[in-house]
Motif scaffolding. Structure first.
Motif: not given
Length: 435
Positions: A134-138, A365-367, A373-377
């Motif tokens: 979660i670091t980058f999406p967060y 993280g932008e797709f 977003r969390g699930t995709g990442y």
């Protein structure tokens, strides 16, 4: 109480006019150190692997199993934590996973045998997977739109800093035994309290869960001029992995998973065995550690240059150019006939491959929309971790069968070529609002 604006706007629009403030700097520091810890954990034992092998009486293959154990535990961990982050929030996942990691890592320092050590390292990987995912999406979900690419690439500098910290710990503490290095890793779990104190919950996530006033409060703290609006979100269906493979997202997901695997295989296959590979070229262990430290230093200007270029030229162009240049550096390193050639080739490889990683950590993280977003990442991270698990054993097998330095490096480099080819069909996201 401030009156609520009558406008309804997409949540991403609240970040378009937002300035980059001191609060963002504090958030960046908290998540930067978290990324340093993630790098440290995955690399610390690499540089004391000799002592580890001696302590447990295991060969290179056994050491490879120990080194891969954290990544092995993280694979199911990220697939669990990603959807949890989409349902329960970014902040609790970052806090509890990092704290649990520290407790389990401390226990692993006292493992009486290899079976217990591997079991505890798998468990620590399960825990660490939450903050790792979660670091980058967060971070992306707290940044102004125009600063998102540049700032997120800077966050990636935590990786070489973690490498340098691992090398430094190996040099200063390694003489006391591998378990002392692990205890130092466990202490880093206390950083979870800094994240809880300094990093607010994502306004994207709050809006997606219908918690409008809480989203406004965070946006006010971040100085958004549009903090009093009512916010709409792209999707309210949260964290369902099968949605990654529906409609227009399916093609992106398949390519993204393949790219994460081959890119991380190319990187991790080299980093895990770099000291051993260098010793095959005649360097001593201490010289190999110095070489790795200089390589980590070269990663930092690679990240900085990529951060400056991505806002101007976009994620895709910068990523492709950097990966191609990393391939050329890898060829130079693989075919070097002198120590100078080894240094120069690896410096080019380190500079461009990690600059590309900085861009990819942001781009990746932008797709997806907030609800996914969390699930995709997490799926992206799982693909990376499969490579992280396979690569040390695969490269170890190549070395055990006397494949040799040059042939091993060329095989590793082929994965970088595949990375560039897979990136071509992915969409550009520079300057685009998050959904």
């Amino acid at each position: 109480m401030t009156a609520v604006d009558s406008r309804t706007i997409p949540i991403g629009a609240a970040f378009d006019r937002m300035p980059f403030t001191r609060r963002h700097v504090l958030i960046a520091l908290a998540l930067f150190i978290a990324f340093v810890i993630e790098s440290w954990e995955q690399l610390a034992l690499v540089y004391v692997s000799g002592d580890l092998g001696t302590a447990f009486g295991i060969d290179e293959a056994g050491v490879g199993v120990v080194l891969s154990a954290v990544a092995f535990g993280m694979i199911p961990g990220v697939l669990v934590w990603g959807p949890v982050a989409d349902r329960a929030g970014r902040k609790p996942v970052a806090f509890w996973s990092l704290l649990a990691y520290g407790v389990i890592a401390l226990a692993s320092a006292f493992a009486p045998n290899m079976v217990v050590l591997v079991t505890l390292r798998v468990a620590s990987g399960l825990a660490l997977a939450g903050v790792y995912t979660i670091t980058f999406p967060y971070f992306l979900e707290l940044l102004p739109t125009r600063s998102r690419g540049r700032a997120a690439v800077y966050l990636s500098i935590g990786w070489p800093i973690g490498m340098l910290a691992a090398i430094g710990a190996s040099t200063t503490l390694g003489g006391l035994g591998w378990h002392v290095v692990v205890i130092a890793s466990a202490a880093a779990g206390l950083w979870a309290f800094a994240i809880r104190a300094w990093v607010p919950e994502s306004p994207y996530w709050l809006a997606a869960r219908g918690r409008q006033e809480e989203a406004r409060a965070v946006l006010r703290a971040l100085n958004s001029p549009d903090s009093e609006a009512t916010f709409s979100v792209a999707s309210e269906r949260v964290g369902r992995p099968l949605d990654l493979f529906r409609g227009g997202l399916a093609r992106i997901t398949v390519v993204m998973l393949l790219l994460n695997f081959v890119f991380n295989w190319g990187y991790w296959g080299l980093q895990t065995w770099l000291p051993t590979l260098l010793q095959q070229k005649g360097l001593t262990l201490s010289a190999s550690l110095g070489f790795a430290a200089l390589s980590a230093l070269m990663m930092i200007p690679g990240y900085v240059s990529a951060s400056l270029l991505t806002g101007r030229f976009g994620r895709k162009k910068v990523f492709l150019v950097y990966v191609v240049m990393a391939v050329l550096g890898g060829l130079w390193f693989a075919t070097a006939s002198s120590t100078t050639g080894l240094y120069l080739g690896n410096f080019v490889l380190s500079f461009f491959s990690l600059g590309a990683w900085g861009v990819w950590n942001t781009w990746n993280g932008e797709f997806y929309p907030t609800a996914l977003r969390g699930t995709g990442y997490s799926w992206a991270t799982a693909a990376q971790l499969v490579a992280t698990t396979v690569a040390p054993s695969a490269v170890g097998a190549l070395l055990a069968h006397a494949t040799g330095f040059t042939a091993t490096m060329l095989i590793i480099n082929a994965f970088m070529v595949a990375t560039a080819l897979l990136a071509v069909p992915l969409p550009e996201t520079e300057g685009r609002e998050l959904e």
